[in-house]
Design an enzyme around this catalytic site. Structure first.
Site, PDB file in Angstrom:
ATOM      1  N   PRO A  69      44.034  39.989  45.227  1.00  0.00           N
ATOM      2  CG  PRO A  69      42.350  40.832  46.567  1.00  0.00           C
ATOM      3  CD  PRO A  69      42.799  39.580  45.890  1.00  0.00           C
ATOM      4  CG  ASP A  71      52.241  41.111  36.022  1.00  0.00           C
ATOM      5  OD1 ASP A  71      53.265  40.980  35.349  1.00  0.00           O
ATOM      6  OD2 ASP A  71      51.088  41.050  35.564  1.00  0.00           O
ATOM      7  CE  LYS A 114      52.880  44.881  31.312  1.00  0.00           C
ATOM      8  NZ  LYS A 114      52.691  43.565  31.900  1.00  0.00           N
ATOM      9  N   GLY A 167      48.293  39.790  39.381  1.00  0.00           N
ATOM     10  CA  GLY A 167      47.461  40.325  40.457  1.00  0.00           C
ATOM     11  C   GLY A 167      45.980  40.144  40.147  1.00  0.00           C
ATOM     12  N   GLY A 168      45.190  39.920  41.177  1.00  0.00           N
ATOM     13  CA  GLY A 168      43.739  39.801  40.997  1.00  0.00           C
ATOM     14  C   GLY A 168      43.385  38.599  40.150  1.00  0.00           C
ATOM     15  CG  ASP A 169      40.299  36.680  36.959  1.00  0.00           C
ATOM     16  OD1 ASP A 169      40.038  35.554  37.411  1.00  0.00           O
ATOM     17  OD2 ASP A 169      40.316  36.958  35.735  1.00  0.00           O
ATOM     18  CB  THR A 219      38.800  40.681  40.221  1.00  0.00           C
ATOM     19  OG1 THR A 219      39.178  41.975  39.746  1.00  0.00           O
ATOM     20  CG2 THR A 219      37.315  40.712  40.547  1.00  0.00           C
ATOM     21  CG  MET A 276      44.639  50.130  35.636  1.00  0.00           C
ATOM     22  SD  MET A 276      45.150  49.397  34.092  1.00  0.00           S
ATOM     23  CE  MET A 276      43.705  48.488  33.637  1.00  0.00           C
ATOM     24  N   GLY A 286      43.714  47.812  48.436  1.00  0.00           N
ATOM     25  CA  GLY A 286      42.625  47.005  48.973  1.00  0.00           C
ATOM     26  C   GLY A 286      43.059  45.620  49.421  1.00  0.00           C
TER      27      GLY A 286
HETATM   28  N1  SAH Z   1      43.807  41.773  37.181  1.00  0.00           N
HETATM   29  C1  SAH Z   1      43.701  42.734  38.237  1.00  0.00           C
HETATM   30  C2  SAH Z   1      43.566  44.138  37.715  1.00  0.00           C
HETATM   31  C3  SAH Z   1      44.756  44.594  36.914  1.00  0.00           C
HETATM   32  S1  SAH Z   1      44.628  46.250  36.372  1.00  0.00           S
HETATM   33  C4  SAH Z   1      42.527  42.365  39.158  1.00  0.00           C
HETATM   34  O1  SAH Z   1      41.708  41.530  38.792  1.00  0.00           O
HETATM   35  O2  SAH Z   1      42.472  42.902  40.270  1.00  0.00           O
HETATM   36  C5  SAH Z   1      45.438  47.088  37.682  1.00  0.00           C
HETATM   37  C6  SAH Z   1      44.449  47.835  38.512  1.00  0.00           C
HETATM   38  O3  SAH Z   1      43.794  46.956  39.402  1.00  0.00           O
HETATM   39  C7  SAH Z   1      45.053  48.878  39.431  1.00  0.00           C
HETATM   40  O4  SAH Z   1      45.340  50.059  38.738  1.00  0.00           O
HETATM   41  C8  SAH Z   1      43.944  49.058  40.421  1.00  0.00           C
HETATM   42  O5  SAH Z   1      42.910  49.830  39.875  1.00  0.00           O
HETATM   43  C9  SAH Z   1      43.422  47.661  40.569  1.00  0.00           C
HETATM   44  N2  SAH Z   1      44.009  46.963  41.722  1.00  0.00           N
HETATM   45  C10 SAH Z   1      44.791  45.887  41.717  1.00  0.00           C
HETATM   46  N3  SAH Z   1      45.071  45.505  42.973  1.00  0.00           N
HETATM   47  C11 SAH Z   1      44.444  46.356  43.798  1.00  0.00           C
HETATM   48  C12 SAH Z   1      44.320  46.486  45.200  1.00  0.00           C
HETATM   49  N4  SAH Z   1      44.927  45.650  46.028  1.00  0.00           N
HETATM   50  N5  SAH Z   1      43.577  47.507  45.694  1.00  0.00           N
HETATM   51  C13 SAH Z   1      42.959  48.359  44.878  1.00  0.00           C
HETATM   52  N6  SAH Z   1      43.042  48.286  43.538  1.00  0.00           N
HETATM   53  C14 SAH Z   1      43.760  47.304  43.001  1.00  0.00           C
END
Ligand code: SAH
Length: 493
Positions: free
Chosen positions: A15, A38, A60, A91-93, A121, A174, A203
């Site tokens: 994240p 990304d 994006k 980002g995230g998973d 995530t 989102m 976060g």
């Molecule tokens: N694959 C990502 C999510 C992608 S969709 C994951 O697992 O985290 C993109 C959304 O993820 C953003 O609109 C937001 O809602 C959330 N997101 C991603 N990074 C974030 C962060 N650092 N803090 C809060 N929300 C986050």
């Protein structure tokens, strides 16, 4: 060679907090030839990508033109067909609303081998950094991750009735823009408007913001505080724990913005220590160092002096290249300007014979002379920065000590983009050259009276004062001491 296929690694970058990258992700990033990333991959992670890897931004970004998905697919395939190790960093998973599945299907259809490295995530981690455990036996028995993004601009596809019936923790991704509609949907389906909820923006990053409120008030909170993406919204009783279990905003440097100057390769330690204490760190590599060639017959000398850990590294690299090691120095005395330089020597099996009480060239030379460790019978060689301060050698000069001054590396200034220094609490300088490199990036025209410069020693502070900065000198000339100084002054603010 031409038919050797590369491989695509679909990797979750977590994240934002750089240390939430998995060990496997770090390893693959280090080996990658190409990194396709990304918008949500944080800057601090991107700055750790080795320089020799090709970086392709397919982010994006709202205003900017995003790279369309079919183009991304094409990049992945072409690079893999060139035999490259490709990291698709998300980002995230990568499978949590990351379109990772779609990209893999495409690779599969085209016979490209791939592996997946799951990531942490944001749905769970952002909540954790806000003191919200996404499940808790007293409050819920399920957890649901929902997108608030309408497909192709249409209406939201959320089954509010089912969600409300499940009584679990609801986590919306989102959803910053669509949350007024979502809150209404939940309330109309029977969820208590007073249900605990929270919004967490950015976060796990140092600029994380958290707002806890009743479900019905969340849209107002988002608007009033101009919450921006990326943010998650958590709805559920677990949010009530957020006050008690918050730990992130209690870190000593939470909310503190620090700009770190210095060569990229050596500022890592400072950046790491500050970030771990919760500071928002902007790296500003406005100088770089380059090893210089020297040819010295070490046999002639009785004392070797190092004025920086970089000098030690360069010296030993050269020694090793000549197929020699520390045994070559068995009958020499060795001095280090400070504890960091001494630590570097230790890595090469050398325990410094002398480290001065105060870590600068002046104390080093004076204490060596006063203690009689170095006398006119000695021959001294000093390895230091070409443009570094001359104090040390000047003292030897005026005391008639035979010495050789070896420039081991040069420093060059690198012009960085100007940053808005109004939002920065402290700027760190670990040498006089860092100060000059910083000023160079600003064409020497900075409103310096607004700058609180944390300096590693008097010499550095003198340079900063020459530009009108407010200077604060760390108690010892070490990176850890600079960090301690920032904590000390920030916490009393
Ligand atoms: N694959 C990502 C999510 C992608 S969709 C994951 O697992 O985290 C993109 C959304 O993820 C953003 O609109 C937001 O809602 C959330 N997101 C991603 N990074 C974030 C962060 N650092 N803090 C809060 N929300 C986050």
């Amino acid at each position: 060679m031409a038919d050797r296929k590369g491989k695509v690694y679909l990797v979750g970058a977590g994240p934002g907090d750089e240390e939430l990258l998995t060990v496997k992700a770090v390893d693959i990033i280090k080996r990658a030839d190409v990194i396709v990333y990304d918008r949500l991959v944080s800057g601090s992670i991107l700055s750790r990508i080795p320089d020799n890897a090709e970086k392709i931004n397919v982010g994006k970004n709202a205003g900017n033109h995003p790279v369309p998905q079919h183009e991304i697919n094409k990049i992945l395939i072409n690079k893999a067909l060139e035999g490259k190790t490709v990291v698709r960093l998300k980002g995230g998973d990568p499978f949590v609303f990351g379109r990772g599945g779609e990209e893999l299907e495409f690779l599969h259809e085209n016979g490209i081998p791939f592996e997946v490295v799951p990531g942490i995530t944001s749905a769970i981690a952002a909540a954790a950094y806000a003191g919200i455990p996404v499940t808790h036996r007293d409050f819920c028995s399920s957890l649901h991750i929902i997108t608030g993004h309408a497909k192709d601009g249409g209406s939201l596809d959320i089954d509010y009735d089912s969600l409300v019936k499940l009584k679990g923790t609801l986590i919306f991704l989102m959803s910053v823009a669509s949350f007024p509609q979502i809150a209404l949907g939940l309330i109309e389906a029977g969820l208590n408007p007073d249900m605990d909820a929270a919004v967490i923006e950015n976060g796990t990053r140092a600029n994380q913001r958290k707002f806890v409120a009743k479900l019905c008030d969340i849209p107002k909170v988002i608007e009033e505080n101009q919450v921006q993406s990326p943010a998650i919204i958590v709805v559920g009783k677990v949010c009530a724990l957020s006050g008690k279990l918050d730990w992130f905003s209690k870190l000593p440097l939470y909310g503190c913005n620090v700009l770190v100057t210095g060569p990229k390769k050596t500022s890592e330690k400072l950046v790491g220590q500050l970030s771990r204490l919760g500071a928002y760190v902007i790296e500003y590599p406005c100088i770089d160092t380059e090893p210089m060639d020297f040819d010295i017959d070490i046999k002639e000398y009785s004392w070797i002096i190092f004025t920086s850990s970089l000098g030690v590294q360069i010296f030993f690299k050269k020694l090793n290249e000549a197929k020699l090691d520390s045994r070559h120095l068995h009958n020499k005395k060795i001095a280090a300007v400070g504890s960091q330089t001494a630590e570097e020597l230790l890595k090469h099996g050398i325990c410094a014979d002398f480290v001065p009480s105060k870590f600068d060239g002046k104390h080093l030379a004076n204490e060596l002379l006063r203690s009689g460790k170095i006398t006119s019978k000695d021959k001294v060689v000093v390895f230091r920065a070409k443009d570094g301060t001359k104090e040390l050698v000047e003292i030897f000069e005026s005391s008639n000590i035979s010495y050789t001054d070896v420039p081991a590396y040069t420093t060059k200034y690198i012009k960085q983009d100007k940053v808005d220094i109004n939002n920065i609490d402290y700027i760190t300088f670990t040498s006089e050259s860092c100060v000059k490199g910083f000023a160079y990036s600003f064409d020497n025209a900075i409103n310096s009276s607004k700058i609180n410069a944390i300096c590693i020693g008097e010499q550095t502070a003198k340079a900063a004062r020459a530009y009108g900065m407010n200077t604060i000198i760390s108690d010892a000339a070490t990176v850890s001491s600079m960090v301690e100084k920032i904590v000390e002054i920030y916490c009393v603010k």
